[in-house]
Design a protein around this motif. Structure first.
Motif, PDB file in Angstrom:
ATOM      1  N   SER A  22     -28.506 -50.790   8.342  1.00  0.00           N
ATOM      2  CA  SER A  22     -27.563 -50.678   8.206  1.00  0.00           C
ATOM      3  C   SER A  22     -26.154 -50.128   8.943  1.00  0.00           C
ATOM      4  O   SER A  22     -24.837 -50.531   8.791  1.00  0.00           O
ATOM      5  CB  SER A  22     -27.311 -50.322   6.335  1.00  0.00           C
ATOM      6  OG  SER A  22     -25.809 -50.399   6.245  1.00  0.00           O
ATOM      7  N   ALA A  23     -26.898 -49.575   9.522  1.00  0.00           N
ATOM      8  CA  ALA A  23     -25.246 -48.797  10.768  1.00  0.00           C
ATOM      9  C   ALA A  23     -25.582 -50.028  11.554  1.00  0.00           C
ATOM     10  O   ALA A  23     -23.562 -50.222  11.733  1.00  0.00           O
ATOM     11  CB  ALA A  23     -26.206 -47.418  10.967  1.00  0.00           C
ATOM     12  N   LEU A  24     -26.471 -49.910  12.152  1.00  0.00           N
ATOM     13  CA  LEU A  24     -26.411 -51.339  13.277  1.00  0.00           C
ATOM     14  C   LEU A  24     -25.644 -52.071  12.878  1.00  0.00           C
ATOM     15  O   LEU A  24     -24.169 -53.021  13.323  1.00  0.00           O
ATOM     16  CB  LEU A  24     -27.420 -51.324  13.920  1.00  0.00           C
ATOM     17  CG  LEU A  24     -27.919 -50.002  14.501  1.00  0.00           C
ATOM     18  CD1 LEU A  24     -29.354 -50.003  15.249  1.00  0.00           C
ATOM     19  CD2 LEU A  24     -26.750 -49.916  15.864  1.00  0.00           C
ATOM     20  N   ASN A  25     -25.567 -52.949  11.601  1.00  0.00           N
ATOM     21  CA  ASN A  25     -25.877 -54.526  11.200  1.00  0.00           C
ATOM     22  C   ASN A  25     -23.898 -54.565  11.259  1.00  0.00           C
ATOM     23  O   ASN A  25     -23.040 -55.530  11.194  1.00  0.00           O
ATOM     24  CB  ASN A  25     -26.406 -54.742  10.353  1.00  0.00           C
ATOM     25  CG  ASN A  25     -27.666 -55.593  11.284  1.00  0.00           C
ATOM     26  OD1 ASN A  25     -27.864 -56.240  11.862  1.00  0.00           O
ATOM     27  ND2 ASN A  25     -28.505 -55.300  10.119  1.00  0.00           N
ATOM     28  N   GLU A  26     -23.749 -53.161  10.429  1.00  0.00           N
ATOM     29  CA  GLU A  26     -22.049 -53.039  10.935  1.00  0.00           C
ATOM     30  C   GLU A  26     -21.665 -52.890  11.776  1.00  0.00           C
ATOM     31  O   GLU A  26     -19.344 -53.161  11.529  1.00  0.00           O
ATOM     32  CB  GLU A  26     -21.400 -51.494  10.097  1.00  0.00           C
ATOM     33  CG  GLU A  26     -22.213 -51.880   8.762  1.00  0.00           C
ATOM     34  CD  GLU A  26     -21.844 -50.649   7.389  1.00  0.00           C
ATOM     35  OE1 GLU A  26     -21.318 -49.708   8.455  1.00  0.00           O
ATOM     36  OE2 GLU A  26     -22.157 -50.191   7.155  1.00  0.00           O
ATOM     37  N   LEU A  27     -21.830 -52.984  13.604  1.00  0.00           N
ATOM     38  CA  LEU A  27     -20.617 -53.250  14.626  1.00  0.00           C
ATOM     39  C   LEU A  27     -21.019 -54.063  14.408  1.00  0.00           C
ATOM     40  O   LEU A  27     -20.818 -54.733  14.812  1.00  0.00           O
ATOM     41  CB  LEU A  27     -21.373 -51.795  15.578  1.00  0.00           C
ATOM     42  CG  LEU A  27     -21.986 -51.054  15.068  1.00  0.00           C
ATOM     43  CD1 LEU A  27     -22.618 -50.730  16.894  1.00  0.00           C
ATOM     44  CD2 LEU A  27     -20.798 -49.704  15.669  1.00  0.00           C
ATOM     45  N   ASP A  28     -19.246 -54.520  15.138  1.00  0.00           N
ATOM     46  CA  ASP A  28     -18.795 -55.843  15.781  1.00  0.00           C
ATOM     47  C   ASP A  28     -19.298 -55.673  16.911  1.00  0.00           C
ATOM     48  O   ASP A  28     -19.802 -55.097  17.565  1.00  0.00           O
ATOM     49  CB  ASP A  28     -17.054 -55.415  16.209  1.00  0.00           C
ATOM     50  CG  ASP A  28     -15.990 -55.175  15.010  1.00  0.00           C
ATOM     51  OD1 ASP A  28     -16.334 -55.938  13.971  1.00  0.00           O
ATOM     52  OD2 ASP A  28     -15.096 -54.549  14.913  1.00  0.00           O
ATOM     53  N   GLY A  29     -19.886 -56.945  16.599  1.00  0.00           N
ATOM     54  CA  GLY A  29     -20.845 -57.491  17.998  1.00  0.00           C
ATOM     55  C   GLY A  29     -22.119 -57.796  17.759  1.00  0.00           C
ATOM     56  O   GLY A  29     -22.754 -58.431  18.051  1.00  0.00           O
ATOM     57  N   VAL A  30     -23.167 -56.809  17.271  1.00  0.00           N
ATOM     58  CA  VAL A  30     -24.299 -56.956  16.406  1.00  0.00           C
ATOM     59  C   VAL A  30     -24.408 -58.037  15.598  1.00  0.00           C
ATOM     60  O   VAL A  30     -23.671 -58.147  14.569  1.00  0.00           O
ATOM     61  CB  VAL A  30     -23.918 -55.763  15.658  1.00  0.00           C
ATOM     62  CG1 VAL A  30     -26.065 -55.402  15.304  1.00  0.00           C
ATOM     63  CG2 VAL A  30     -24.574 -54.390  16.421  1.00  0.00           C
ATOM     64  N   THR A  31     -25.489 -59.342  15.326  1.00  0.00           N
ATOM     65  CA  THR A  31     -25.896 -60.092  15.052  1.00  0.00           C
ATOM     66  C   THR A  31     -26.907 -59.655  13.931  1.00  0.00           C
ATOM     67  O   THR A  31     -26.993 -60.292  12.710  1.00  0.00           O
ATOM     68  CB  THR A  31     -26.202 -60.988  15.377  1.00  0.00           C
ATOM     69  OG1 THR A  31     -27.048 -61.076  16.496  1.00  0.00           O
ATOM     70  CG2 THR A  31     -24.376 -61.733  16.349  1.00  0.00           C
ATOM     71  N   ASN A  32     -27.559 -58.915  14.879  1.00  0.00           N
ATOM     72  CA  ASN A  32     -28.889 -57.999  14.219  1.00  0.00           C
ATOM     73  C   ASN A  32     -29.607 -56.836  14.769  1.00  0.00           C
ATOM     74  O   ASN A  32     -29.632 -56.613  15.840  1.00  0.00           O
ATOM     75  CB  ASN A  32     -30.168 -59.252  13.742  1.00  0.00           C
ATOM     76  CG  ASN A  32     -30.992 -59.519  12.400  1.00  0.00           C
ATOM     77  OD1 ASN A  32     -31.814 -58.787  11.966  1.00  0.00           O
ATOM     78  ND2 ASN A  32     -32.974 -59.061  13.271  1.00  0.00           N
ATOM     79  N   ALA A  33     -30.036 -56.090  13.162  1.00  0.00           N
ATOM     80  CA  ALA A  33     -30.995 -55.028  13.576  1.00  0.00           C
ATOM     81  C   ALA A  33     -32.133 -54.970  13.332  1.00  0.00           C
ATOM     82  O   ALA A  33     -31.765 -55.097  11.677  1.00  0.00           O
ATOM     83  CB  ALA A  33     -30.392 -54.439  13.713  1.00  0.00           C
ATOM     84  N   THR A  34     -32.995 -55.171  13.646  1.00  0.00           N
ATOM     85  CA  THR A  34     -34.312 -54.976  12.957  1.00  0.00           C
ATOM     86  C   THR A  34     -35.449 -53.660  13.689  1.00  0.00           C
ATOM     87  O   THR A  34     -35.587 -53.637  14.886  1.00  0.00           O
ATOM     88  CB  THR A  34     -35.651 -55.839  13.689  1.00  0.00           C
ATOM     89  OG1 THR A  34     -34.420 -57.215  13.140  1.00  0.00           O
ATOM     90  CG2 THR A  34     -36.712 -55.875  13.067  1.00  0.00           C
ATOM     91  N   VAL A  35     -35.633 -52.586  12.306  1.00  0.00           N
ATOM     92  CA  VAL A  35     -36.803 -52.122  13.041  1.00  0.00           C
ATOM     93  C   VAL A  35     -37.523 -51.197  13.129  1.00  0.00           C
ATOM     94  O   VAL A  35     -38.015 -52.714  11.898  1.00  0.00           O
ATOM     95  CB  VAL A  35     -35.628 -50.478  12.262  1.00  0.00           C
ATOM     96  CG1 VAL A  35     -36.979 -49.294  11.877  1.00  0.00           C
ATOM     97  CG2 VAL A  35     -34.795 -50.259  12.250  1.00  0.00           C
ATOM     98  N   SER A  36     -38.637 -51.053  13.832  1.00  0.00           N
ATOM     99  CA  SER A  36     -39.965 -50.948  13.603  1.00  0.00           C
ATOM    100  C   SER A  36     -40.682 -49.432  13.606  1.00  0.00           C
ATOM    101  O   SER A  36     -40.698 -49.277  14.325  1.00  0.00           O
ATOM    102  CB  SER A  36     -40.390 -51.935  14.960  1.00  0.00           C
ATOM    103  OG  SER A  36     -41.958 -51.607  14.184  1.00  0.00           O
ATOM    104  N   LEU A  37     -40.719 -49.455  11.812  1.00  0.00           N
ATOM    105  CA  LEU A  37     -41.476 -48.094  12.161  1.00  0.00           C
ATOM    106  C   LEU A  37     -42.634 -47.889  12.553  1.00  0.00           C
ATOM    107  O   LEU A  37     -42.921 -46.640  13.027  1.00  0.00           O
ATOM    108  CB  LEU A  37     -41.327 -47.675  10.352  1.00  0.00           C
ATOM    109  CG  LEU A  37     -40.437 -47.840   9.417  1.00  0.00           C
ATOM    110  CD1 LEU A  37     -40.294 -47.659   8.116  1.00  0.00           C
ATOM    111  CD2 LEU A  37     -39.141 -46.289   9.368  1.00  0.00           C
ATOM    112  N   ALA A  38     -43.290 -48.609  13.042  1.00  0.00           N
ATOM    113  CA  ALA A  38     -44.756 -48.790  13.640  1.00  0.00           C
ATOM    114  C   ALA A  38     -44.604 -47.981  15.228  1.00  0.00           C
ATOM    115  O   ALA A  38     -45.680 -47.366  15.565  1.00  0.00           O
ATOM    116  CB  ALA A  38     -45.723 -49.826  13.182  1.00  0.00           C
ATOM    117  N   ASP A  39     -43.478 -48.626  15.234  1.00  0.00           N
ATOM    118  CA  ASP A  39     -42.921 -48.452  16.893  1.00  0.00           C
ATOM    119  C   ASP A  39     -42.173 -47.561  17.598  1.00  0.00           C
ATOM    120  O   ASP A  39     -42.061 -47.376  18.598  1.00  0.00           O
ATOM    121  CB  ASP A  39     -42.719 -50.081  17.614  1.00  0.00           C
ATOM    122  CG  ASP A  39     -43.863 -51.215  17.644  1.00  0.00           C
ATOM    123  OD1 ASP A  39     -45.204 -50.350  17.768  1.00  0.00           O
ATOM    124  OD2 ASP A  39     -43.976 -51.723  17.053  1.00  0.00           O
TER     125      ASP A  39
END
Length: 68
Positions: A22-39
Motif C-alpha cells: 500500500s505504501a509503495l503503490n501510493e507513490l506517484d510513478g509506481v504502477t505495482n508493488a508485490t511483496v514476497s514474504l518467503a523471500d
C-alpha cells in the motif's frame, strides 16, 4: 517501465505485506508493488522513481531496508 527489487527486514505476516504494498503503490510513478514474504523482498514496477524514495516509503512505516 523499470523494475526494482528491495530486501525488507521485519515483515512477518500478511498485514506487513499489505502495508508495504500500500505504501509503495501510493507513490506517484509506481504502477505495482508485490511483496514476497518467503523471500523477504518487494518487487516494484515504476516509471522513474528513485530507489531512495522507495526505501524511504518503506522505512516510514517501520521496516528496514538494508543497503548493499
Amino acid at each position: 517501465m523499470k523494475e526494482t527489487t528491495l530486501t525488507i527486514v521485519g515483515m512477518t505476516c500478511n498485514h506487513c505485506k499489505a502495508s508495504v504494498e500500500s505504501a509503495l503503490n501510493e507513490l506517484d510513478g509506481v504502477t505495482n508493488a508485490t511483496v514476497s514474504l518467503a523471500d523477504n523482498n518487494v518487487t516494484v514496477t515504476h516509471e522513474d522513481v528513485a530507489t531512495e524514495r522507495l526505501v524511504e516509503a518503506i522505512e516510514e512505516i517501520g521496516y528496514d531496508v538494508p543497503t548493499a
